[in-house]
Design a protein around this motif. Structure first.
Motif, PDB file in Angstrom:
ATOM      1  N   ILE A 132       7.509  -6.380   7.044  1.00 63.34           N
ATOM      2  CA  ILE A 132       8.124  -5.660   5.919  1.00 63.34           C
ATOM      3  C   ILE A 132       7.190  -5.673   4.715  1.00 63.34           C
ATOM      4  O   ILE A 132       7.019  -4.658   4.029  1.00 63.34           O
ATOM      5  CB  ILE A 132       9.504  -6.274   5.570  1.00 63.34           C
ATOM      6  N   VAL A 133       6.553  -6.800   4.470  1.00 65.41           N
ATOM      7  CA  VAL A 133       5.571  -6.892   3.380  1.00 65.41           C
ATOM      8  C   VAL A 133       4.436  -5.898   3.630  1.00 65.41           C
ATOM      9  O   VAL A 133       4.035  -5.153   2.728  1.00 65.41           O
ATOM     10  CB  VAL A 133       5.016  -8.332   3.242  1.00 65.41           C
ATOM     11  N   ALA A 140       2.803   1.629  -0.528  1.00 67.18           N
ATOM     12  CA  ALA A 140       2.364   1.653  -1.927  1.00 67.18           C
ATOM     13  C   ALA A 140       0.928   2.168  -2.031  1.00 67.18           C
ATOM     14  O   ALA A 140       0.618   3.003  -2.886  1.00 67.18           O
ATOM     15  CB  ALA A 140       2.475   0.254  -2.536  1.00 67.18           C
ATOM     16  N   TYR A 141       0.053   1.693  -1.154  1.00 69.74           N
ATOM     17  CA  TYR A 141      -1.342   2.141  -1.165  1.00 69.74           C
ATOM     18  C   TYR A 141      -1.418   3.652  -0.948  1.00 69.74           C
ATOM     19  O   TYR A 141      -2.169   4.353  -1.620  1.00 69.74           O
ATOM     20  CB  TYR A 141      -2.142   1.446  -0.067  1.00 69.74           C
ATOM     21  N   GLU A 146      -2.097   9.273  -3.013  1.00 67.88           N
ATOM     22  CA  GLU A 146      -1.551  10.599  -3.341  1.00 67.88           C
ATOM     23  C   GLU A 146      -1.636  10.866  -4.839  1.00 67.88           C
ATOM     24  O   GLU A 146      -2.043  11.950  -5.263  1.00 67.88           O
ATOM     25  CB  GLU A 146      -0.103  10.718  -2.875  1.00 67.88           C
ATOM     26  N   TRP A 147      -1.256   9.879  -5.647  1.00 67.87           N
ATOM     27  CA  TRP A 147      -1.318  10.005  -7.108  1.00 67.87           C
ATOM     28  C   TRP A 147      -2.750  10.309  -7.530  1.00 67.87           C
ATOM     29  O   TRP A 147      -3.005  11.187  -8.345  1.00 67.87           O
ATOM     30  CB  TRP A 147      -0.812   8.710  -7.746  1.00 67.87           C
ATOM     31  N   ALA A 161      -9.967   0.700  -5.367  1.00 64.40           N
ATOM     32  CA  ALA A 161      -9.867  -0.386  -4.383  1.00 64.40           C
ATOM     33  C   ALA A 161      -9.700  -1.731  -5.084  1.00 64.40           C
ATOM     34  O   ALA A 161      -8.889  -2.563  -4.667  1.00 64.40           O
ATOM     35  CB  ALA A 161     -11.100  -0.388  -3.478  1.00 64.40           C
ATOM     36  N   ARG A 162     -10.456  -1.946  -6.154  1.00 69.83           N
ATOM     37  CA  ARG A 162     -10.363  -3.219  -6.886  1.00 69.83           C
ATOM     38  C   ARG A 162      -8.972  -3.387  -7.498  1.00 69.83           C
ATOM     39  O   ARG A 162      -8.369  -4.454  -7.424  1.00 69.83           O
ATOM     40  CB  ARG A 162     -11.450  -3.286  -7.962  1.00 69.83           C
ATOM     41  N   TRP A 163      -8.431  -2.318  -8.094  1.00 67.72           N
ATOM     42  CA  TRP A 163      -7.108  -2.400  -8.715  1.00 67.72           C
ATOM     43  C   TRP A 163      -6.016  -2.646  -7.684  1.00 67.72           C
ATOM     44  O   TRP A 163      -5.099  -3.419  -7.926  1.00 67.72           O
ATOM     45  CB  TRP A 163      -6.826  -1.142  -9.524  1.00 67.72           C
ATOM     46  N   LEU A 164      -6.119  -1.995  -6.517  1.00 73.95           N
ATOM     47  CA  LEU A 164      -5.130  -2.256  -5.469  1.00 73.95           C
ATOM     48  C   LEU A 164      -5.230  -3.708  -5.005  1.00 73.95           C
ATOM     49  O   LEU A 164      -4.216  -4.355  -4.745  1.00 73.95           O
ATOM     50  CB  LEU A 164      -5.300  -1.299  -4.293  1.00 73.95           C
TER      51      LEU A 164
END
Length: 175
Positions: A132-133, A140-141, A146-147, A161-164
């Motif tokens: 589930i995690v 979310a990624y 998409e955003w 990538a760093r922010w994720l």
């Protein structure tokens, strides 16, 4: 050659406006050659998407169990998306091809399963099952991708990538 021709045309205009004739002209091949391999442009697109997912998967597996595997895979993912935004819009957008969106999400879940499956990490999620995690994070990624695409790759792939990674680490450390 057909794949490269399709991707090149998709950088210039929408998939719907591209014909088989356009693809074969760009590839400098006869239409009969196209039809020896593909039924239509949708089948070619399907092969392009499948090859893209396989390539991303292959690259991430080559990194083995390195600590920066997820980060490096995400950088490559964002770089590829920046090079082929129309392809990703087709795959992830509202009228997207769900099968490929699912495959891409599963690839991300597999990558995260290696990181999240360790007992020291899984204990931090207070009993929430790791699958589930992983689904939560992969979704979310993909939402962030998409955003990012909608904003025409506003930030460099390395930053994304760093922010994720930072957000994921914050989640891991939260009690």
């Amino acid at each position: 050659m057909l794949r490269d021709a399709l991707l090149g045309l998709m950088r210039e205009r929408s998939f719907d406006s591209i014909s088989v004739q356009d693809i074969t002209e760009r590839a400098q091949l006869n239409r009969s050659t196209f039809y020896l391999h593909y039924r239509d442009k949708d089948e070619l697109l399907t092969h392009v998407m499948r090859d893209m997912i396989l390539e991303l998967s292959r690259r991430s597996h080559q990194l083995g169990d390195s600590p920066d595997r997820l980060h490096r895979t995400l950088v490559e993912w964002f770089q590829h998306a920046a090079e082929h935004p129309e392809l990703y819009h087709l795959m992830l957008g509202r009228s997207g091809m769900r099968a490929f969106s699912i495959q891409l999400r599963k690839l991300l879940e597999q990558l995260m399963n290696l990181d999240m499956g360790r007992p020291s990490v899984s204990a931090r999620f207070q009993g929430v099952p790791i699958p589930i995690v992983n689904r939560f994070l992969a979704s979310a990624y993909m939402g962030v991708l998409e955003w990012w695409l909608d904003r025409r790759a506003l930030h460099p792939p390395e930053d994304m990538a760093r922010w994720l990674g930072t957000l994921t680490a914050m989640m891991n450390n939260r009690r």
